[in-house]
Structures are given as C-alpha cells and as structure tokens.
Motif scaffolding. Sequence first.
Motif, PDB file in Angstrom:
ATOM      1  N   ARG A 171       0.839  -1.096   0.031  1.00 45.38           N
ATOM      2  CA  ARG A 171       0.145  -0.120   0.083  1.00 45.38           C
ATOM      3  C   ARG A 171       0.855   1.096   0.080  1.00 45.38           C
ATOM      4  NH1 ARG A 171      -4.673   2.336   4.266  1.00 45.38           N
ATOM      5  NH2 ARG A 171      -5.393   4.018   2.757  1.00 45.38           N
ATOM      6  N   LYS A 172       1.933   1.242   0.660  1.00 50.94           N
ATOM      7  CA  LYS A 172       2.903   2.483   0.661  1.00 50.94           C
ATOM      8  C   LYS A 172       3.553   2.732  -0.776  1.00 50.94           C
ATOM      9  CE  LYS A 172       7.062   4.160   3.262  1.00 50.94           C
ATOM     10  NZ  LYS A 172       7.933   3.896   4.378  1.00 50.94           N
ATOM     11  N   GLY A 175       0.815  11.226  -3.180  1.00 51.87           N
ATOM     12  CA  GLY A 175       2.027  10.457  -2.721  1.00 51.87           C
ATOM     13  C   GLY A 175       3.288  11.173  -2.820  1.00 51.87           C
ATOM     14  N   ARG A 176       3.683  11.601  -3.872  1.00 46.97           N
ATOM     15  CA  ARG A 176       4.899  12.270  -4.166  1.00 46.97           C
ATOM     16  C   ARG A 176       4.859  13.507  -3.464  1.00 46.97           C
ATOM     17  NH1 ARG A 176       4.794   9.278  -9.120  1.00 46.97           N
ATOM     18  NH2 ARG A 176       3.248  10.845 -10.043  1.00 46.97           N
ATOM     19  N   TRP A 186       6.533  15.657   4.001  1.00 48.34           N
ATOM     20  CA  TRP A 186       6.968  14.756   5.046  1.00 48.34           C
ATOM     21  C   TRP A 186       8.449  15.242   5.434  1.00 48.34           C
ATOM     22  CZ3 TRP A 186       4.863  11.809   8.770  1.00 48.34           C
ATOM     23  CH2 TRP A 186       5.613  11.010   9.491  1.00 48.34           C
ATOM     24  N   ARG A 187       9.269  15.270   4.365  1.00 42.15           N
ATOM     25  CA  ARG A 187      10.750  15.487   4.541  1.00 42.15           C
ATOM     26  C   ARG A 187      11.108  16.800   5.088  1.00 42.15           C
ATOM     27  NH1 ARG A 187      12.954  12.874  -1.342  1.00 42.15           N
ATOM     28  NH2 ARG A 187      12.642  10.812  -0.657  1.00 42.15           N
ATOM     29  N   GLN A 211      -7.481   2.418   6.242  1.00 45.30           N
ATOM     30  CA  GLN A 211      -7.576   3.423   7.421  1.00 45.30           C
ATOM     31  C   GLN A 211      -7.755   4.724   6.608  1.00 45.30           C
ATOM     32  OE1 GLN A 211      -4.053   4.135   9.704  1.00 45.30           O
ATOM     33  NE2 GLN A 211      -4.661   2.267  11.115  1.00 45.30           N
ATOM     34  N   PRO A 212      -8.474   5.805   7.314  1.00 45.81           N
ATOM     35  CA  PRO A 212      -8.643   7.034   6.668  1.00 45.81           C
ATOM     36  C   PRO A 212      -7.377   7.672   6.463  1.00 45.81           C
ATOM     37  CG  PRO A 212     -10.371   6.552   8.527  1.00 45.81           C
ATOM     38  CD  PRO A 212      -9.271   5.421   8.712  1.00 45.81           C
ATOM     39  N   ALA A 213      -7.290   8.520   5.424  1.00 43.09           N
ATOM     40  CA  ALA A 213      -6.147   9.296   5.170  1.00 43.09           C
ATOM     41  C   ALA A 213      -5.602   9.990   6.237  1.00 43.09           C
ATOM     42  CB  ALA A 213      -6.120   9.878   3.818  1.00 43.09           C
ATOM     43  N   ASP A 214      -6.615  10.594   7.109  1.00 39.95           N
ATOM     44  CA  ASP A 214      -6.184  11.676   7.899  1.00 39.95           C
ATOM     45  C   ASP A 214      -5.816  11.202   9.284  1.00 39.95           C
ATOM     46  OD1 ASP A 214      -8.634  10.714   8.906  1.00 39.95           O
ATOM     47  OD2 ASP A 214      -9.721  12.756   9.096  1.00 39.95           O
ATOM     48  N   LEU A 215      -5.698   9.739   9.272  1.00 40.67           N
ATOM     49  CA  LEU A 215      -4.827   9.432  10.412  1.00 40.67           C
ATOM     50  C   LEU A 215      -3.400   9.445  10.464  1.00 40.67           C
ATOM     51  CD1 LEU A 215      -7.088   6.032  11.443  1.00 40.67           C
ATOM     52  CD2 LEU A 215      -7.234   8.650  12.010  1.00 40.67           C
TER      53      LEU A 215
END
Length: 239
Positions: A151-152, A161-162, A168-169, A221-225
């Motif tokens: 999934r990742k 995702g990109r 995130w970085r 899982q919901p994306a906002d977790l």
Amino acid sequence: MFDAYGKLSSAEVSATEQSGRYSFQAAAERRILADIVSKLSPTPDDRLLEIGCGPGNLLIPLSFLVKEAIGIDHPSVVARGKARFRDAQVTWLEGQFPDVAAAGAFDCVLIYSVIQNLQSMAAVEAFLDAAVAVLPPGGRLLVGDIPSTDRKARFRSSDKGRAFEIEWRKVSAELAKTAPGADPFRVFEGVSSLGSFTDGELLALLQRYRAQGFNAYLLPQPADLPFGHTREDILVERP
C-alpha cells in the motif's frame, strides 16, 4: 521491541511519542478513536481487552464506552498509564501477551500498532491465535495500524504520494533543526522486527482465520490518521 518500548517510557517523551508516533502527529492521533469505534463497535455491555495498550491513549477513552476495560503492556509503560488514569473501570496488567493474559472472554479485543513489532510471521500467527481464542460468539478483534509495504508503494507512486513525501521531509528536517539529537525512537535502533507486511501476508492472515471459522476483513485506514496512507486494519469476528 517490547523492552525497547519499556525503555522509551522512561524517557521524557509525550504520550503520543510513547505510542510510536511523532509529536507533530498528536492532532491526527486524536482521530484514531473514532475510526476504532466505527470498526470495533463497542457497547456498554462489552468487556474490552487492549493488548499493547501503551500509556492508555486509546484504552482510557474506550473504557467509557464499555462495561470493563483491561490493558496489557510492559510494566514501565503500564506505570505511566496508571499515573494518568486510575479508575475501577480500567484494569492494567503488566507483562507480555500471551504469557500474561486476562481471565475470561472479551467481546472486543484491540491490538493497535503492535504486530509489526514481532519478529516473524510465525510469531504473528501465534500471537493472533491467542487473541482470537478469547472471543466469545459475536466477539470482535481489531488488529489496527498495520504497515503495508505494497500500500505504501502504491501511495508513493501517485501524485498525492509524491507531494506528501516532499512535505514529510520538510517537517522532519524542521523537527531535526529545532531539536537536534532528540529523536526518542533511537531506542529502537538495532532491534529486529518485521516492520511491515506485504499484500500477500495480510491476505494470508485473512485466509487463516476464515479457515478457522471466523469472519475476517481487511479494512482501509482514513487518510487523516497519523499513517493512514500506508496502513491497514484487520477485523476478525467470531460468528
């Protein structure tokens, strides 16, 4: 990993970090409860068991929704949970499941962000076999927050995702600048664990429990977790 989490509890970390999440994920962490309730469906007549309860981030609020709540974890982690919340509604057990187990059957069992810390699929199967054994007819087990390698990979290959990876970085780099050398998760360095699961491994777990007569489902899982883009949940029900 069990002892590493015990060591983490002795450090000056937040309850969010004690649960294996970053401090900046505290707001997203608060959304986990509603997702668990929607999947596990606890009722005021239920007995609930949380295996790997940490300092009670989920166990404490869930205890208000059930008749009885019991949590099991490392003695140092349990001590932190007891310091936060003392009420007859919650029983804290010190030790490692299934070596330490609560008596009786449980209508709801929660294992959240735990099985990736085990060392092999054989260990995961034995761990979950012991957990489903305490379910009465109609009982539910939610194995939540399971890191999914596939999934990742699917998420990271998407435009969303990109973009997420870039952000995130940035957040991680900023955190490193404001608190250099203060990463609490260094206690996990050199400790072996599974870490994540492939699609095939997750589907094999579903098949394992369906073959034993349970209903078993793989849930998103919901994306906002906190890690919602890359993790999934398994729900097991005894008919």
